[in-house]
Design a protein around this motif. Sequence first.
Motif, PDB file in Angstrom:
ATOM      1  N   ILE A 185     -19.632   8.359  26.939  1.00  0.00           N
ATOM      2  CA  ILE A 185     -19.389   8.292  26.038  1.00  0.00           C
ATOM      3  C   ILE A 185     -20.184   9.489  25.785  1.00  0.00           C
ATOM      4  O   ILE A 185     -20.561  10.185  24.535  1.00  0.00           O
ATOM      5  CB  ILE A 185     -18.485   7.292  25.603  1.00  0.00           C
ATOM      6  CG1 ILE A 185     -17.313   7.401  25.715  1.00  0.00           C
ATOM      7  CG2 ILE A 185     -18.073   8.163  23.715  1.00  0.00           C
ATOM      8  CD1 ILE A 185     -16.502   6.096  25.297  1.00  0.00           C
ATOM      9  N   GLY A 186     -22.189   8.182  25.694  1.00  0.00           N
ATOM     10  CA  GLY A 186     -22.797   8.725  24.922  1.00  0.00           C
ATOM     11  C   GLY A 186     -22.912   8.799  23.843  1.00  0.00           C
ATOM     12  O   GLY A 186     -21.978   8.372  22.825  1.00  0.00           O
ATOM     13  N   PRO A 187     -23.482  10.130  23.486  1.00  0.00           N
ATOM     14  CA  PRO A 187     -23.396  10.358  21.761  1.00  0.00           C
ATOM     15  C   PRO A 187     -22.440  11.302  21.303  1.00  0.00           C
ATOM     16  O   PRO A 187     -22.692  11.787  19.617  1.00  0.00           O
ATOM     17  CB  PRO A 187     -24.700  10.931  21.414  1.00  0.00           C
ATOM     18  CG  PRO A 187     -24.456  12.005  22.747  1.00  0.00           C
ATOM     19  CD  PRO A 187     -23.905  11.315  24.068  1.00  0.00           C
ATOM     20  N   ALA A 188     -21.017  10.703  21.843  1.00  0.00           N
ATOM     21  CA  ALA A 188     -20.497  11.970  20.974  1.00  0.00           C
ATOM     22  C   ALA A 188     -19.630  11.487  19.669  1.00  0.00           C
ATOM     23  O   ALA A 188     -19.877   9.616  19.628  1.00  0.00           O
ATOM     24  CB  ALA A 188     -19.104  11.843  22.467  1.00  0.00           C
ATOM     25  N   LYS A 189     -19.074  11.994  18.831  1.00  0.00           N
ATOM     26  CA  LYS A 189     -18.531  11.874  17.135  1.00  0.00           C
ATOM     27  C   LYS A 189     -17.325  11.459  17.463  1.00  0.00           C
ATOM     28  O   LYS A 189     -16.609  10.185  16.674  1.00  0.00           O
ATOM     29  CB  LYS A 189     -18.990  12.933  16.340  1.00  0.00           C
ATOM     30  CG  LYS A 189     -20.059  13.067  16.565  1.00  0.00           C
ATOM     31  CD  LYS A 189     -20.621  14.057  15.372  1.00  0.00           C
ATOM     32  CE  LYS A 189     -22.252  14.595  14.793  1.00  0.00           C
ATOM     33  NZ  LYS A 189     -22.653  15.456  15.875  1.00  0.00           N
TER      34      LYS A 189
END
Lengths: 390, 302
Positions: free
Chosen positions: A313-317
């Motif tokens: 998912i990482g840095p997704a908002k």
Amino acid sequence: MARALVTGNYAAGYTLSLAGESNREAMGCAVGAYPITPQTEIIETVAAYKFSKGRMVAVESEHSAMAVCIGASLAGARAFTASSSNGLAYMVENVYMAGFYRLPIVMIAVNRTLGPPWNIWTDQSDSLMLRDTGWIQLYAAAHQDLVDAILLAFRIAEDHRVLLPVLVSMDGFLVSHTSGVVELPELEQVERYLPNLDLPHRLRHEHPVTVGGMTFPHETEHHRKGMIDAMDRVPEVLREAIEEFEPVFGRRPRGAMAADFTEDAETVLIACNTMSRTLKNVIRERRKRGEKIGMIETRMFRPLIEDELRAAIGPAKRVGILDRNISPGSGGVFWREITSALQGHSDVLVQDYLVGLGGGDVTPAIINEIIDDLVTRKRAVAPIWKEVAA
Amino acid sequence: MSTVAETAHKPEHDCLLRPGSTNCAGCGMSLGLQWLDEALGENRPVMVIPACCGIVTAGKFPTTAYGVPTVAATFAAAAAVGTGVSVVQELNGDDHPVVCWAGDGGTYDIGLATISAAAERNENIIFFCYDNEIYGNTGGQRSSATPAGVRTTTTPFGKVETKKDIMSIMAAHRVPYAATLSLAHRDDFMRKLATARRTRGFRFLLMLSPCPTGWKSEPTQSVELVDYAVRSGLFPVYEVFGGTHYRINVRRDGTPVEEFTQRQRRYRGVDVDLDIVRAQIEQRWQFLETMERAFPVAEDRR
């Protein structure tokens, strides 16, 4: 390796048969089988295979189908079966038993909506019902994934660090009854990839034990803890199984999840089974227009590898989850599970979309509507119901 | 002078039912398991036992009263789990008998479909029902094996319906061998187990199994009670070959059925019309004797 145009059901039945045949120099294989739409063609394919050391028993119910697998597995043979929907519901008691007895049985679940009302089309209400049974759960979005997942399933299930049964699911009709081009394995390859099954706790006259006798709470706690520990070792065993797959079959199978375009994505969609393929096409189109959007296909639901999921998912908002299943009074099952995995690690917005229940077509237009909603969303709300069927 | 080691009895193998089982005093199963052990001799069985007193017999993990490989099956599934074990044994040339050991609940009721299917497929298993005519493990509720007139916790005013005729159901499957076993007739019991052992395919054995806890009877009278049941004709001792050929092994001798009923408090406090019971016995024997005359078993067949 033969390249062939086959149905998902045939591909599954063929691969299961080779897995069974490849144990012929050990204790052989056994199958308990009972028909139910849309999986029936799988057991028909298995029935037509001439095993050197194996037998399919056509039983009177799914409950007995799994019971035959349990007896055969305890006796030391490679055991497998297939079912769907209400068949899986009828089987549940013995699905638990297979898990709790730590038997490396492999079962194909061709996803079909649970009745009533009677509906033969796909959703995941059946396989997700088996969430807590101690079975590893793999999901295959396409024909080749299915073949590879079955081979991985036996390899993982029978590994002494795991010894848990594996459920391999595919969408009813969308995969089971459509044809796809598949690299079908040869028996010789399967034999190289799958070692002879050696069940450490199989029945032995020289060391008679009572399997499944009475335990008190303390022993039961330890028994369950052993299953949790085994689940915890699955990611490592899966990685090894993938590494050793390529030299034998000449291709790399996909792992617990497949992330696409997530590195710079502000919005990430998560989906399972064939919905993920439609989603991928939509996302490709939207990325061409410059949208920072990505996706994750969930291919393993048990164990849910949470750190891998968070990394993907990482840095997704924003995260949107497409759930083709529902737990009435809660929402989508994937949504609840993924929300829990993110808890305390991320304040990303997570929105659930209930879509394609009862097998309605989840078209690119529907997915575009969902993405349009998600990219402008300021806060998450209760699961959003997307009625797709006309 | 001989040493202890020389004189002590040393069995060739572990016994099927070890000392220390959790069975109640006077439980018919305890004797039945020991006789099964003796009859099978060197043919050590694999036991498949569904949820019932028979699996509680093992005692608590990690100890077990069973000295042979034993699997606990789900309640309905003994015959199917037994099928799985038997199939793999046959594939591997292993001829240890697979014995499903189930109570009447797991045979007459919840297990019936599974047993019917295994019998129809003629799986190579011995299905042994120890019939105590009650759900004993859960404290004594009615089953379809409970005779009419008996008081159980779910028939507090006495059961109205007649006991299910499971032997006729199994015979209708044309199984190679089906027999009833009496704990009061040891020679007949042992001979039938020898026949079952020699026969291939699905074999069904039905043993009337006294349950002093549920029958409210004296533990010391268990074998005597079976004897009264047999002699009065209430529990006919017979065998059926191939589902068609009948042989009655022990004749009734006119013993009043009261000898059986009056020694058990489960028959008290309800209006059991013994005339109806006697009529049922007559009807049953008429059927068996007719079958025996019409389809006799060859005399030398053992």
